[in-house]
Design a protein around this motif. Sequence first.
Motif, short mmCIF file in Angstrom:
data_model
loop_
_atom_site.label_atom_id
_atom_site.label_comp_id
_atom_site.label_asym_id
_atom_site.label_seq_id
_atom_site.Cartn_x
_atom_site.Cartn_y
_atom_site.Cartn_z
N GLY A 229 12.68 -0.28 -12.16
CA GLY A 229 11.63 -0.71 -11.25
C GLY A 229 12.22 -1.46 -10.08
O GLY A 229 13.35 -1.96 -10.14
N PRO A 230 11.50 -1.54 -8.95
CA PRO A 230 12.00 -2.28 -7.77
C PRO A 230 12.21 -3.75 -8.09
O PRO A 230 11.51 -4.33 -8.92
N ILE A 231 13.17 -4.34 -7.40
CA ILE A 231 13.56 -5.74 -7.64
C ILE A 231 13.26 -6.55 -6.38
O ILE A 231 13.74 -6.23 -5.29
N SER A 232 12.50 -7.62 -6.53
CA SER A 232 12.24 -8.51 -5.40
C SER A 232 13.45 -9.41 -5.17
O SER A 232 14.01 -9.97 -6.12
N LEU A 233 13.86 -9.55 -3.92
CA LEU A 233 14.97 -10.43 -3.56
C LEU A 233 14.48 -11.75 -2.99
O LEU A 233 15.28 -12.54 -2.49
N THR B 227 21.00 -1.90 9.39
CA THR B 227 21.20 -3.35 9.17
C THR B 227 20.34 -4.17 10.11
O THR B 227 19.67 -5.13 9.69
N VAL B 228 20.32 -3.80 11.39
CA VAL B 228 19.58 -4.59 12.38
C VAL B 228 18.07 -4.46 12.16
O VAL B 228 17.33 -5.45 12.25
N LEU B 229 17.58 -3.26 11.87
CA LEU B 229 16.14 -3.08 11.70
C LEU B 229 15.63 -3.79 10.45
O LEU B 229 14.46 -4.20 10.40
N ARG B 230 16.47 -3.94 9.45
CA ARG B 230 16.06 -4.72 8.28
C ARG B 230 15.79 -6.18 8.66
O ARG B 230 14.90 -6.82 8.11
N GLY B 231 16.58 -6.69 9.58
CA GLY B 231 16.44 -8.08 9.96
C GLY B 231 15.43 -8.33 11.06
O GLY B 231 15.14 -9.49 11.39
N MET B 232 14.88 -7.27 11.65
CA MET B 232 13.92 -7.41 12.74
C MET B 232 12.49 -7.34 12.19
O MET B 232 12.21 -6.56 11.27
N TYR B 233 11.60 -8.14 12.76
CA TYR B 233 10.21 -8.11 12.30
C TYR B 233 9.49 -6.92 12.91
O TYR B 233 10.01 -6.20 13.75
N GLY B 234 8.25 -6.70 12.50
CA GLY B 234 7.43 -5.63 13.05
C GLY B 234 7.11 -4.52 12.08
O GLY B 234 6.34 -3.62 12.40
N LEU B 235 7.69 -4.56 10.87
CA LEU B 235 7.48 -3.47 9.92
C LEU B 235 6.35 -3.75 8.93
O LEU B 235 6.00 -2.86 8.16
N PRO C 297 -0.51 -2.02 5.80
CA PRO C 297 0.20 -1.07 4.94
C PRO C 297 0.97 -1.74 3.81
O PRO C 297 1.11 -1.16 2.73
N SER C 298 1.47 -2.95 4.04
CA SER C 298 2.24 -3.63 3.00
C SER C 298 1.37 -3.98 1.80
O SER C 298 1.88 -4.10 0.68
N LEU C 299 0.07 -4.15 2.02
CA LEU C 299 -0.84 -4.44 0.92
C LEU C 299 -1.39 -3.17 0.30
O LEU C 299 -1.70 -3.13 -0.89
N THR C 300 -1.54 -2.13 1.11
CA THR C 300 -2.16 -0.88 0.64
C THR C 300 -1.18 0.02 -0.07
O THR C 300 -1.55 0.74 -1.02
N LEU C 301 0.08 0.02 0.35
CA LEU C 301 1.08 0.97 -0.17
C LEU C 301 2.11 0.26 -1.03
O LEU C 301 2.43 -0.92 -0.81
N ASN C 302 2.66 1.00 -1.99
CA ASN C 302 3.83 0.55 -2.74
C ASN C 302 5.08 0.97 -1.96
O ASN C 302 5.38 2.17 -1.87
N ILE C 303 5.78 0.00 -1.39
CA ILE C 303 6.92 0.27 -0.52
C ILE C 303 8.17 -0.33 -1.15
O ILE C 303 8.12 -1.40 -1.76
N ALA C 304 9.29 0.37 -0.99
CA ALA C 304 10.57 -0.14 -1.49
C ALA C 304 11.67 0.15 -0.49
O ALA C 304 11.57 1.09 0.31
N ASP C 305 12.69 -0.66 -0.52
CA ASP C 305 13.93 -0.44 0.24
C ASP C 305 14.93 0.19 -0.71
O ASP C 305 15.35 -0.42 -1.69
N GLY D 206 14.37 -14.66 4.02
CA GLY D 206 15.24 -14.39 2.89
C GLY D 206 16.21 -13.27 3.18
O GLY D 206 16.51 -12.95 4.34
N ILE D 207 16.72 -12.64 2.14
CA ILE D 207 17.63 -11.51 2.29
C ILE D 207 16.86 -10.36 2.95
O ILE D 207 15.82 -9.94 2.44
N PRO D 208 17.32 -9.84 4.09
CA PRO D 208 16.54 -8.84 4.82
C PRO D 208 16.42 -7.52 4.06
O PRO D 208 17.42 -6.99 3.54
N THR D 209 15.23 -7.00 4.02
CA THR D 209 14.97 -5.64 3.54
C THR D 209 13.95 -5.01 4.47
O THR D 209 13.25 -5.70 5.21
N PHE D 210 13.88 -3.68 4.46
CA PHE D 210 12.86 -3.01 5.26
C PHE D 210 11.48 -3.47 4.81
O PHE D 210 11.14 -3.39 3.62
N ALA D 211 10.67 -3.94 5.76
CA ALA D 211 9.30 -4.38 5.51
C ALA D 211 9.22 -5.49 4.46
O ALA D 211 8.19 -5.66 3.82
N ASN D 212 10.31 -6.24 4.28
CA ASN D 212 10.36 -7.28 3.25
C ASN D 212 10.01 -6.74 1.87
O ASN D 212 9.47 -7.45 1.02
#
Length: 489
Positions: free
Chosen positions: A159-163, A216-224, A235-243, A172-178
């Motif tokens: 299963g996906p792991i929260s960082l 690397t840069v897009l993981r650290g940039m906001y807007g996703l 979308p972050s609430l409606t969809l199951n998203i993972a990096d 925190g540790i950057p991931t796509f869309a947190n």
Amino acid sequence: MSNLSYLSDKPLTAIKVAITVFLLVGCAAQSVDTASTAVNLPPDDSAKLQLLSEAELAFLRDPGRLKWFNLTEEKVLLQLAQRDAKGIKQYVSDMLEVLNAAKYQTGQGTASTLINGVDEPLTNAADSASIPLNTDAGGFNKRKIVRPAFLDKYKRSPGPISLQRYVHEQDGIPTFANAPVAIRPEDLIAGQVEVAFVGVPLALGSGWRDSQHAPTVLRGMYGLNGYDIAGGVDPSLTLNIADYGNVVTDYLSLELSVQHIREQVSSMIEAGSVPFIVGGDHSIMYPTVAAITDNYGTDNVTVVQLDAHYNGTLGLEHYYSDEQSVSRLLGDNILEGSNLVQVGLRGPSQDKEALEWLLAQGVSYHTMAEVEENGWANTLETTIKQAKKLDKTYISFDMSVLDPAFAPGAGRPIPGGLSIIQARTMVRRLCAETEIVGFEMLDVAPYLDTSYKTALNANYIMHACLTGIAMRKAGKTQANHLDSLALSK
């Protein structure tokens, strides 16, 4: 045969007109164009070309090969008019020798020609048809081995792991869309991940500019992540998203990276996730689209490519490159031309022959000249209609489609592109009104943009697609849907 008759209307000497007619009719065995019969070809002038072979005459009639030397038909006629028969023979044979020297050499040895006291080598030694690799290296494939679970120090359920350490963590540790991290297909399956981001840091396909640092840069940039006013969803609430981390690439070989990218994207699809691929240059389009058609078939997916460049170049010395991603997909029967829609074409990377090639392949394309002539609304509606022709849609988004005002850090920027509002609207509507099976963000060159606007806009484009997918999940699939709160009463 090229039509050279238009030159007779220009102030050419009689000798040039004579050469024009001779090139037009070719040899005596060929039929004579009725428009040329009125011109008398003096025997002493036509004799200037009698030393040329059929192959040499064919070369002079071929605008494509003349273009190789930056020559037009009129320029060639001027050159021929200044030479006698022997000079013309030497001039044409020299150009053909240069063309032959540019081809793959099987190894005739090295030769040279003494011209005006200058030694000009025109024949190369034998060329290699492959790039030598050290197959005795003990770790030849070590970069591609996914770490097996038995090497995990701490055992866990798939299963996906929260960082994130904190409940509402911002830095925190950057991931796509947190999003939480998944490292194996089992994680995607167990987490029922609907959208999985994956980085592909490959920048060997063009030799142009920085793009390998985009993941690397897009993981650290906001807007996703966050609420979208137009769609009325988060979308972050409606969809199951993972990096899903990065797909490893060989920093020294695009050829050694292609198949692994194809396999990794396929594994994401097989796990039930929609892959969101962050490149990397546009050479990545070849293995990603191949993975899509491997899983969904060539007749079920429309590929919508938003790009300033058609990427249909033919005949380059490397098999894979960004400029050949489309021509290779079509040539290898991975994608049908009729299932490709291109939006935003402009600039010198495509010429008349390129556009004619696209038409011959059945590709639907929309240039920025068309946008200017017919209006953006027309192009938007036409593109969505074309995407709906098949059941599913894959979007290949190259940052060069945006005007450099919005994306100065694009790999191959061309002025006169789409605005960020136009691009976001098209992407959101495509992702809401069609079934998206994948999305790729390519040619983001973040280190070339000190303003960070390129990375920010890239994330907002991907957020627009996430919004569309979330809207579709919520049943908001009607054309040009806008949330009621987006418009003031």
